[in-house]
Design a protein around this motif. Structure first.
Motif: not given
Length: 160
Positions: A134, A125-130, A122-123
């Protein structure tokens, strides 16, 4: 904490493979099939280095993180081997590795950039989105753990 982000030097690709395999085995109980996958993938990059770069994050001459940009074709690159040692997380190392990958991709004109990840990271994935990625695809993987996991493909929409 003094962290240096730099391209890997001779011999460090093997260590990065070991680093990733150890991290996934210890933290997520991955099995030996992942080791075969990791070694094959790293060997491929070593045979095709043109337009690719393996970055390492170092603290006191110890590798504590990694990120690879792997050229797929003239306009496409894959980000791989993104990992940060658990003892060094929360210090911005992941963002600095992403910044290095972003700069490399932009310098080399890669307009199509994608990466693979796992749904429980999850961490990451949050960075990738930032950074503008997508989720575009997911599938079940029954090879790396004793229980199925969901692999994901994330494609860059626009660097952020």
């Amino acid at each position: 904490m003094n962290i240096i982000i730099r391209p890997a030097e001779m011999g460090e690709a093997s260590y990065v493979s070991y680093f990733n395999m150890t991290l996934y085995r210890q933290q997520y109980h991955f099995n030996p099939c992942f080791e075969i996958y990791a070694l094959d993938a790293m060997a491929w990059m070593m045979h095709h280095p043109e337009g690719s770069c393996l970055f390492v994050a170092c603290a006191d001459n110890k590798i504590v993180g990694s990120m690879q940009v792997l050229r797929q074709d003239e306009h496409t690159a894959q980000l791989r081997w993104f990992a940060v040692d658990a003892d060094y997380r929360g210090h911005g190392i992941g963002s600095r590795l992403m910044d290095a990958a972003k700069a490399f991709c932009q310098k080399h004109g890669y307009t199509n950039v994608y990466l693979g990840t796992i749904d429980f990271l999850t961490s990451a994935r949050r960075l990738y989105a930032k950074y503008g990625f997508e989720l575009t695809k997911s599938w079940e993987n029954k090879e790396w753990m004793n229980t199925p996991l969901m692999e994901e493909r994330w494609d860059l929409k626009e660097w952020k």
